[in-house]
Design an enzyme around this catalytic site. Structure first.
Site, PDB file in Angstrom:
ATOM      1  N   ASP A  24      -5.426  -3.474 -18.453  1.00 24.63           N
ATOM      2  CA  ASP A  24      -4.225  -2.773 -18.936  1.00 24.63           C
ATOM      3  C   ASP A  24      -4.412  -2.184 -20.332  1.00 24.63           C
ATOM      4  OD1 ASP A  24      -2.960  -3.423 -16.572  1.00 24.63           O
ATOM      5  OD2 ASP A  24      -1.971  -5.183 -17.398  1.00 24.63           O
ATOM      6  N   HIS A  45      -0.004   1.056 -13.174  1.00 27.21           N
ATOM      7  CA  HIS A  45       0.732  -0.100 -13.692  1.00 27.21           C
ATOM      8  C   HIS A  45       2.213   0.261 -13.757  1.00 27.21           C
ATOM      9  CE1 HIS A  45       1.140  -3.880 -15.829  1.00 27.21           C
ATOM     10  NE2 HIS A  45       2.004  -3.265 -16.628  1.00 27.21           N
ATOM     11  N   LYS A  67      -6.436  -8.420  -8.141  1.00 28.08           N
ATOM     12  CA  LYS A  67      -7.611  -9.141  -8.643  1.00 28.08           C
ATOM     13  C   LYS A  67      -8.311  -8.317  -9.708  1.00 28.08           C
ATOM     14  CE  LYS A  67      -7.608 -12.692  -5.923  1.00 28.08           C
ATOM     15  NZ  LYS A  67      -7.437 -14.028  -6.447  1.00 28.08           N
ATOM     16  N   LEU A  68      -9.116  -8.996 -10.525  1.00 29.42           N
ATOM     17  CA  LEU A  68      -9.958  -8.273 -11.469  1.00 29.42           C
ATOM     18  C   LEU A  68     -11.212  -7.824 -10.740  1.00 29.42           C
ATOM     19  CD1 LEU A  68      -9.836 -10.679 -14.564  1.00 29.42           C
ATOM     20  CD2 LEU A  68      -8.447  -8.654 -14.134  1.00 29.42           C
ATOM     21  N   GLU A 128       5.632   6.103  -9.422  1.00 34.50           N
ATOM     22  CA  GLU A 128       4.208   5.797  -9.196  1.00 34.50           C
ATOM     23  C   GLU A 128       3.637   6.712  -8.126  1.00 34.50           C
ATOM     24  OE1 GLU A 128       3.142   1.620  -8.730  1.00 34.50           O
ATOM     25  OE2 GLU A 128       5.052   1.055  -9.605  1.00 34.50           O
ATOM     26  N   ASN A 149      -6.220   2.701 -12.674  1.00 37.15           N
ATOM     27  CA  ASN A 149      -5.264   1.706 -12.185  1.00 37.15           C
ATOM     28  C   ASN A 149      -3.854   2.241 -12.398  1.00 37.15           C
ATOM     29  OD1 ASN A 149      -4.252  -0.944 -11.390  1.00 37.15           O
ATOM     30  ND2 ASN A 149      -3.784  -1.283 -13.563  1.00 37.15           N
ATOM     31  N   GLY A 151       0.790  -1.235   0.000  1.00 37.78           N
ATOM     32  CA  GLY A 151       0.000   0.000   0.000  1.00 37.78           C
ATOM     33  C   GLY A 151       0.820   1.281   0.000  1.00 37.78           C
ATOM     34  N   SER A 152       2.032   1.243  -0.571  1.00 35.02           N
ATOM     35  CA  SER A 152       2.795   2.510  -0.594  1.00 35.02           C
ATOM     36  C   SER A 152       2.125   3.517  -1.519  1.00 35.02           C
ATOM     37  CB  SER A 152       4.254   2.271  -0.987  1.00 35.02           C
ATOM     38  OG  SER A 152       4.363   1.862  -2.319  1.00 35.02           O
ATOM     39  N   ASN A 153       1.427   3.050  -2.549  1.00 38.18           N
ATOM     40  CA  ASN A 153       0.683   3.992  -3.405  1.00 38.18           C
ATOM     41  C   ASN A 153      -0.509   4.590  -2.655  1.00 38.18           C
ATOM     42  OD1 ASN A 153       1.776   4.288  -6.207  1.00 38.18           O
ATOM     43  ND2 ASN A 153       1.805   2.058  -6.029  1.00 38.18           N
TER      44      ASN A 153
HETATM   45  C1  GRF Z   1       3.017  -1.191  -7.637  1.00 38.60           C
HETATM   46  O1  GRF Z   1       4.197  -1.382  -8.376  1.00 38.60           O
HETATM   47  C2  GRF Z   1       1.833  -1.137  -8.579  1.00 38.60           C
HETATM   48  O2  GRF Z   1       2.100  -0.521  -9.785  1.00 38.60           O
HETATM   49  C3  GRF Z   1       1.589  -2.583  -8.808  1.00 38.60           C
HETATM   50  O3  GRF Z   1       1.779  -3.178  -7.544  1.00 38.60           O
HETATM   51  C4  GRF Z   1       2.695  -2.388  -6.784  1.00 38.60           C
HETATM   52  C5  GRF Z   1       2.008  -2.041  -5.512  1.00 38.60           C
HETATM   53  O4  GRF Z   1       2.804  -1.361  -4.615  1.00 38.60           O
HETATM   54  N1  GRF Z   1       0.335  -2.800  -9.470  1.00 38.60           N
HETATM   55  P1  GRF Z   1       2.201  -0.787  -3.265  1.00 38.60           P
HETATM   56  O5  GRF Z   1       1.345  -1.866  -2.638  1.00 38.60           O
HETATM   57  O6  GRF Z   1       1.388   0.433  -3.600  1.00 38.60           O
HETATM   58  O7  GRF Z   1       3.383  -0.473  -2.414  1.00 38.60           O
END
Ligand code: GRF
Length: 193
Positions: free
Chosen positions: A152, A111, A93-94, A181, A109, A14-16
């Site tokens: 994608d 990627h 997951k989808l 990201e 999303n 969950g770093s994003n």
């Molecule tokens: C990221 O590289 C994202 O693009 C991919 O999975 C990774 C998730 O990283 N789909 P995080 O869980 O947000 O740290």
């Protein structure tokens, strides 16, 4: 317009998600994370949500084994928290087609590659970075795009590149891409608004 409420779906660290939480422009742009959903009960993303008092749910094929139950449960959580936009941030997951229909043009999303290259089946996590290194490409990057039924493949919202360095391993490239990201996902949310 009233505040936009985002559901973040994440399966892992969950770093994003954290990059969205830490986004300083959030208040000025009038959006908030209304709920965090994971298919993985031990995803650290759920802990990050709890630390911020964001409602979090573990919803998966295990918690919802009956036909149609998963889509119904997801839909219920999204309605309950009045969600306008879904951000898939490391969600493995989808989404059920019912949810994609309900949120048409409102699912994005992230990627970890320069789509349309290195997307589709099997292209997730470290596999993406291995494939980039094997190809000999000199650049990679990250893409935020709309999600439709073909994964994608939806329209690209924003893309940023990073160099591939001669001594890169899949892990070192993954770290460089992940940093990018964290900048483009909040930016894409701002653009969506
Ligand atoms: C990221 O590289 C994202 O693009 C991919 O999975 C990774 C998730 O990283 N789909 P995080 O869980 O947000 O740290």
């Amino acid at each position: 317009m009233s505040e936009v409420r985002i559901a973040v779906f994440a399966s892992g660290g969950g770093s994003n998600l954290q990059a969205l939480i830490d986004q300083p422009k959030r208040r000025a742009l009038r959006w908030r994370i209304g709920v965090v959903i994971s298919n993985n009960s031990s995803a650290f993303a759920l802990q990050r949500a709890r630390d911020e008092n964001i409602p979090d749910y573990h919803i998966s094929g295990k918690t919802c084994p009956e036909p149609g139950q998963l889509a119904a449960r997801l839909s219920e959580a999204l309605q309950q928290h009045k969600i306008n936009l879904i951000a898939l941030a490391g969600y493995m997951k989808l989404l059920p087609p019912e949810i994609l229909r309900q949120y048409r043009s409102r699912v994005i999303n992230i990627h970890p590659a320069l789509l349309p290259h290195y997307g589709g089946k099997g292209m997730y996590g470290i596999n993406v970075h291995k494939a980039v290194l094997e190809s000999g490409d000199t650049k990679s990057g990250a893409t935020v795009h709309f999600v439709d039924e073909v994964y994608d493949r939806g329209a690209i919202i924003i893309q940023r590149t990073v160099p591939v360095l001669p001594l890169d391993t899949p892990e070192s490239l993954a770290r460089r891409v992940l940093n990018i990201e964290h900048t483009i996902l909040p930016k894409a949310v701002g653009m969506f608004l």
